[in-house]
Design an enzyme around this catalytic site. Structure first.
Site, mmCIF file in Angstrom:
data_model
loop_
_atom_site.group_PDB
_atom_site.id
_atom_site.type_symbol
_atom_site.label_atom_id
_atom_site.label_comp_id
_atom_site.label_asym_id
_atom_site.label_seq_id
_atom_site.Cartn_x
_atom_site.Cartn_y
_atom_site.Cartn_z
ATOM 1 N N LYS A 46 44.047 34.707 11.771
ATOM 2 C CA LYS A 46 44.250 34.196 13.042
ATOM 3 C C LYS A 46 45.535 33.527 13.100
ATOM 4 O O LYS A 46 46.207 33.133 12.262
ATOM 5 C CB LYS A 46 43.434 32.792 12.899
ATOM 6 N N GLN A 47 46.165 33.918 14.120
ATOM 7 C CA GLN A 47 47.544 33.582 14.590
ATOM 8 C C GLN A 47 47.703 33.184 15.741
ATOM 9 O O GLN A 47 47.100 33.633 16.764
ATOM 10 C CB GLN A 47 48.508 34.787 14.218
#
Length: 356
Positions: free
Chosen positions: A238-239
């Site tokens: 997740k970014q």
């Protein structure tokens, strides 16, 4: 469907929907698809129970068996305080409504805390995949500090029926070394117990921000954070969506050299286009072997759906595998929140939105 997406994109529709990437070829990317787990993960060291957990994530909700993910994350009760997070819609103080929103919204999974998911696990763990967030930034000490600390054990997550665990590392922070060790050990145990792993690969350092630009969302620094994340065997990264580039060059100086970079990152592997910036994030996830999901960000009000669809288009066309959006969905009535989540999913279901 494409007409509605283009309408929401507004003046950016042509730029985002017609862009053809000339940086890292899409042919080098392990692209999402119905056979993603079979095609990519069966060649890895992941055990059969982990493969089953991954398939459960990819095989649930409106995006089931597409290779794409739409996850509802609600850990903001700790990360941003419960009052600040749920005041716009107090119904979500009740954990059951969080899980109901994930189901009504057609999500692949719901990600939340030990307390939230544990309080309703017997009723819902078999109805939608649970992702237990194992660490948080405790935000009550004064003065506020920014550190990720463990709130429970991997065994607890398994016992409540979770198919995956999630964790955050503040890469670049003074505490990142300890966090890397803690999360690497936790992810190893999660894999041993048959669960998948999702890493929130966030940056945290005052030096990454100056008076004009926030390099916490630069493609080069977030890309390297992703690369560290897959190194400790995160299955999904997740970014934040990249908004700029050149973090390494901005932070370093003659008197204070920082990190390592290469001019070709900026001249050949990326461009100023947001899709090419995401493509670089995907490349650092082992060319998409680990799925990149971008975060949806804070709620802005009426523009939330348009913002979320924009992020989804950039993620998908960059080679990413989905969106993890929380506040835009749960800080409004449930029917509206579910509709927003489904608008995001429509981007991934739309065959006219292709990888650039």
């Amino acid at each position: 469907m494409i007409d509605r997406i283009a309408e929401l994109l507004g003046d950016e529709a042509s730029s985002l929907l017609e862009h053809q990437s000339k940086t890292i070829s899409k042919d080098l990317i392990h692209q999402p698809g119905p056979d993603f787990v079979d095609r990519v993960w069966t060649a890895s060291d992941r055990s059969i129970p982990v493969l089953r957990s991954l398939q459960s994530l990819y095989g649930t909700g409106r995006l089931a068996n597409t290779g794409y993910l739409s996850i509802l994350p609600v850990d903001q009760g700790i990360e941003h305080s419960a009052g600040a997070s749920f005041a716009p819609n107090p119904a979500y103080f009740d954990p059951e409504n969080i899980v109901k929103l994930g189901i009504e919204g057609g999500c692949n999974a719901v990600a939340s805390t030990f307390g939230v998911l544990g309080s309703v696990a017997r009723k819902y763990a078999h109805k939608i995949p649970f992702v237990v967030k194992i660490n948080h930034n405790e935000f009550l000490s004064y003065p506020n500090k920014f550190d990720q600390i463990l709130f429970g054990t991997i065994k607890e997550a398994q016992e409540m029926g979770a198919v995956a665990v999630g964790a955050t590392i503040y890469f670049g922070s003074a505490e990142s070394g300890r966090q890397i060790v803690e999360v690497a050990q936790a992810f190893k145990m999660a894999h041993e117990l048959g669960m998948a792993t999702i890493l929130w690969c966030y940056l945290r350092n005052n030096a990454f921000k100056n008076s004009t630009t926030d390099f916490h969302v630069s493609a080069d620094l977030t890309g390297q954070a992703n690369h560290l994340g897959v190194t400790i065997e995160a299955d999904i990264i997740k970014q934040k969506l990249p908004e700029t580039n050149g973090g390494y060059n901005a932070v370093t100086s003659k008197d204070n050299p920082y990190g390592k970079t290469d001019k070709r990152i900026y001249s050949e592997l990326t461009s100023d286009h947001p899709i090419d910036l995401v493509r670089y994030q995907v490349a650092n996830c082992y060319m998409g072997r680990a799925s990149l999901i971008n975060s949806g960000g804070a709620s802005s009000g009426e523009s939330d759906t348009a913002e979320a669809v924009r992020t989804a288009v950039i993620n998908k066309r960059g080679g990413g595998a989905g969106l993890i959006s929380g506040r835009k969905a749960f800080q409004r009535p449930m029917a509206e929140g579910a509709a927003l989540l489904q608008a995001i999913q429509d981007v991934y279901l739309c065959e006219d939105v292709t990888i650039a």
